[in-house]
Design a protein around this motif. Structure first.
Motif, PDB file in Angstrom:
ATOM      1  N   ARG A   1       0.830  -1.211   0.000  1.00 57.35           N
ATOM      2  CA  ARG A   1       0.000   0.000   0.000  1.00 57.35           C
ATOM      3  C   ARG A   1       0.865   1.262   0.000  1.00 57.35           C
ATOM      4  NH1 ARG A   1      -2.961  -3.201   3.642  1.00 57.35           N
ATOM      5  NH2 ARG A   1      -2.134  -2.097   5.479  1.00 57.35           N
ATOM      6  N   LEU A   2       1.949   1.237   0.775  1.00 58.25           N
ATOM      7  CA  LEU A   2       2.848   2.390   0.795  1.00 58.25           C
ATOM      8  C   LEU A   2       3.434   2.639  -0.593  1.00 58.25           C
ATOM      9  CD1 LEU A   2       4.832   1.872   4.133  1.00 58.25           C
ATOM     10  CD2 LEU A   2       2.868   3.371   3.732  1.00 58.25           C
ATOM     11  N   THR A   3       3.822   1.574  -1.255  1.00 56.78           N
ATOM     12  CA  THR A   3       4.403   1.698  -2.597  1.00 56.78           C
ATOM     13  C   THR A   3       3.373   2.217  -3.593  1.00 56.78           C
ATOM     14  OG1 THR A   3       5.933  -0.129  -2.136  1.00 56.78           O
ATOM     15  CG2 THR A   3       5.584   0.458  -4.444  1.00 56.78           C
ATOM     16  N   GLU A   4       2.147   1.739  -3.478  1.00 58.81           N
ATOM     17  CA  GLU A   4       1.091   2.188  -4.388  1.00 58.81           C
ATOM     18  C   GLU A   4       0.800   3.675  -4.208  1.00 58.81           C
ATOM     19  OE1 GLU A   4      -2.061  -0.437  -3.354  1.00 58.81           O
ATOM     20  OE2 GLU A   4      -1.419  -2.034  -4.747  1.00 58.81           O
ATOM     21  N   ARG A   5       0.771   4.138  -2.971  1.00 51.75           N
ATOM     22  CA  ARG A   5       0.515   5.561  -2.724  1.00 51.75           C
ATOM     23  C   ARG A   5       1.670   6.421  -3.221  1.00 51.75           C
ATOM     24  NH1 ARG A   5      -1.393   4.020   3.272  1.00 51.75           N
ATOM     25  NH2 ARG A   5      -3.431   3.162   2.743  1.00 51.75           N
ATOM     26  N   HIS A   6       2.880   5.903  -3.070  1.00 47.86           N
ATOM     27  CA  HIS A   6       4.040   6.613  -3.602  1.00 47.86           C
ATOM     28  C   HIS A   6       3.916   6.757  -5.113  1.00 47.86           C
ATOM     29  CE1 HIS A   6       8.184   7.782  -4.374  1.00 47.86           C
ATOM     30  NE2 HIS A   6       8.310   6.751  -5.174  1.00 47.86           N
ATOM     31  N   THR A   7       3.518   5.672  -5.778  1.00 40.63           N
ATOM     32  CA  THR A   7       3.349   5.697  -7.234  1.00 40.63           C
ATOM     33  C   THR A   7       2.288   6.719  -7.636  1.00 40.63           C
ATOM     34  OG1 THR A   7       3.986   3.364  -7.402  1.00 40.63           O
ATOM     35  CG2 THR A   7       2.761   4.299  -9.255  1.00 40.63           C
ATOM     36  N   GLU A   8       1.200   6.784  -6.868  1.00 40.29           N
ATOM     37  CA  GLU A   8       0.135   7.748  -7.160  1.00 40.29           C
ATOM     38  C   GLU A   8       0.643   9.184  -7.050  1.00 40.29           C
ATOM     39  OE1 GLU A   8      -2.900   6.756  -4.393  1.00 40.29           O
ATOM     40  OE2 GLU A   8      -3.460   4.881  -5.411  1.00 40.29           O
ATOM     41  N   ARG A   9       1.428   9.475  -6.017  1.00 43.53           N
ATOM     42  CA  ARG A   9       1.958  10.834  -5.849  1.00 43.53           C
ATOM     43  C   ARG A   9       2.906  11.197  -6.991  1.00 43.53           C
ATOM     44  NH1 ARG A   9       1.891   9.447  -0.215  1.00 43.53           N
ATOM     45  NH2 ARG A   9       0.440  10.813   0.904  1.00 43.53           N
ATOM     46  N   MET A  10       3.744  10.249  -7.368  1.00 38.89           N
ATOM     47  CA  MET A  10       4.666  10.513  -8.471  1.00 38.89           C
ATOM     48  C   MET A  10       3.882  10.782  -9.758  1.00 38.89           C
ATOM     49  SD  MET A  10       7.855  10.402  -7.395  1.00 38.89           S
ATOM     50  CE  MET A  10       8.932   9.890  -8.727  1.00 38.89           C
ATOM     51  N   SER A  11       2.811  10.027  -9.956  1.00 41.23           N
ATOM     52  CA  SER A  11       1.990  10.216 -11.143  1.00 41.23           C
ATOM     53  C   SER A  11       1.341  11.598 -11.135  1.00 41.23           C
ATOM     54  CB  SER A  11       0.916   9.132 -11.214  1.00 41.23           C
ATOM     55  OG  SER A  11       0.076   9.319 -12.328  1.00 41.23           O
ATOM     56  N   GLU A  12       0.877  12.056  -9.985  1.00 35.41           N
ATOM     57  CA  GLU A  12       0.289  13.390  -9.871  1.00 35.41           C
ATOM     58  C   GLU A  12       1.280  14.470 -10.268  1.00 35.41           C
ATOM     59  OE1 GLU A  12      -0.988  13.536  -5.868  1.00 35.41           O
ATOM     60  OE2 GLU A  12      -2.741  12.257  -6.177  1.00 35.41           O
ATOM     61  N   LEU A  13       2.560  14.188 -10.034  1.00 35.17           N
ATOM     62  CA  LEU A  13       3.599  15.166 -10.377  1.00 35.17           C
ATOM     63  C   LEU A  13       4.035  15.041 -11.840  1.00 35.17           C
ATOM     64  CD1 LEU A  13       5.799  14.718  -7.186  1.00 35.17           C
ATOM     65  CD2 LEU A  13       4.537  16.787  -7.804  1.00 35.17           C
ATOM     66  N   GLY A  14       3.496  14.044 -12.542  1.00 40.07           N
ATOM     67  CA  GLY A  14       3.888  13.825 -13.930  1.00 40.07           C
ATOM     68  C   GLY A  14       5.162  13.028 -14.045  1.00 40.07           C
ATOM     69  N   LEU A  15       5.452  12.197 -13.017  1.00 41.34           N
ATOM     70  CA  LEU A  15       6.692  11.426 -12.984  1.00 41.34           C
ATOM     71  C   LEU A  15       6.388   9.938 -12.883  1.00 41.34           C
ATOM     72  CD1 LEU A  15       8.600  13.633 -10.396  1.00 41.34           C
ATOM     73  CD2 LEU A  15       8.954  13.616 -12.875  1.00 41.34           C
ATOM     74  N   ASP A  16       7.333   9.126 -13.349  1.00 37.47           N
ATOM     75  CA  ASP A  16       7.243   7.683 -13.194  1.00 37.47           C
ATOM     76  C   ASP A  16       7.872   7.285 -11.868  1.00 37.47           C
ATOM     77  OD1 ASP A  16       6.072   7.318 -15.699  1.00 37.47           O
ATOM     78  OD2 ASP A  16       8.046   7.302 -16.670  1.00 37.47           O
ATOM     79  N   ALA A  17       7.209   6.380 -11.131  1.00 36.90           N
ATOM     80  CA  ALA A  17       7.752   5.933  -9.845  1.00 36.90           C
ATOM     81  C   ALA A  17       8.913   4.972 -10.056  1.00 36.90           C
ATOM     82  CB  ALA A  17       6.667   5.248  -9.040  1.00 36.90           C
TER      83      ALA A  17
END
Length: 241
Positions: A225-241
């Motif tokens: 879950r922590l990794t998934e939320r990190h990926t979501e935040r990176m996506s919001e910034l326009g970045l790949d996790a």
């Protein structure tokens, strides 16, 4: 306590807290958690105040300064709760100083954009971890912890600035994506170090007030879950996790 157990009323919550806090081991774990949260807020304040020097405009400088002020405003309620539990806030924070300082030392931003990523993604990772732990607390302490982790209204500011930077320089995206992955790795290392060194916090995850503890499978799902939320935040910034 669930609704079937009598409802989440002020009386039931007070009774739950009374039972939980009568356990010295649980009380020690709560003081530990509040201590690391409080020092984390102080560390974030110091870092953001330093990052403000990298701001390219006065508007950006003021926005970062406001973010820093928000961090320090959250410290006193945590300190007050530690005192209510019979602890000394500064003694409670001391064990976590080394790990958090080391994290910030290893992830010092080299420019404005790295500072923004750290403020949004790095702090978000820490907040997600504490939210997971909050599920094992009595209702009153849980509410205090969650209130100290409320998403900042400045999130939109960070997303806007990072996306604008990437739009003007496409090479920036690749560098910031690598930076985000580094933040993730360093945050997990320090979280594991804190958990290993503080037996009370580890015990809290092993069994909660109103929930069973985490077995290896549940712990794996937590980190997923922590990794998934990190990926979501990176996506919001326009970045790949």
């Amino acid at each position: 306590m669930t609704e079937s157990q009598g409802g989440d009323t002020p009386a039931s919550r007070a009774h739950e807290a009374e039972i939980a806090l009568a356990d010295p081991a649980y009380r020690e774990a709560v003081v530990d958690l509040l201590g690391v949260l409080a020092y984390g807020e102080i560390s974030a304040f110091e870092r953001l105040a330093e990052d403000a020097k990298l701001a390219p405009t006065l508007e950006d400088k003021v926005a970062i300064a406001r973010m820093a002020a928000g961090e320090i405003d959250r410290v006193e309620p945590l300190h007050r709760r530690i005192r209510e539990l019979g602890g000394d806030p500064f003694v409670a924070m001391a064990p976590f100083r080394s790990a958090l300082d080391l994290f910030h030392e290893h992830t010092a931003p080299s420019d404005w954009y790295e500072g923004l990523i750290k403020a949004y993604v790095g702090d978000g990772l820490a907040d997600d971890f504490y939210r997971e732990i909050a599920a094992y607390l009595d209702a009153g302490t849980r509410e205090l912890v969650l209130s100290s982790l409320e998403e900042s209204t400045h999130a939109a500011f960070v997303v806007d600035r990072v996306r604008a930077g990437i739009a003007s320089d496409h090479r920036l995206g690749g560098r910031l994506a690598l930076w985000g992955r580094r933040l993730m790795g360093e945050a997990l290392i320090q979280a594991q170090r804190v958990a290993a060194e503080r037996e009370a916090l580890s015990a809290l995850l092993a069994g909660g007030v109103d929930r069973p503890g985490l077995d290896l499978a549940a712990l794996g799902r937590l980190f997923t879950r922590l990794t998934e939320r990190h990926t979501e935040r990176m996506s919001e910034l326009g970045l790949d996790a």
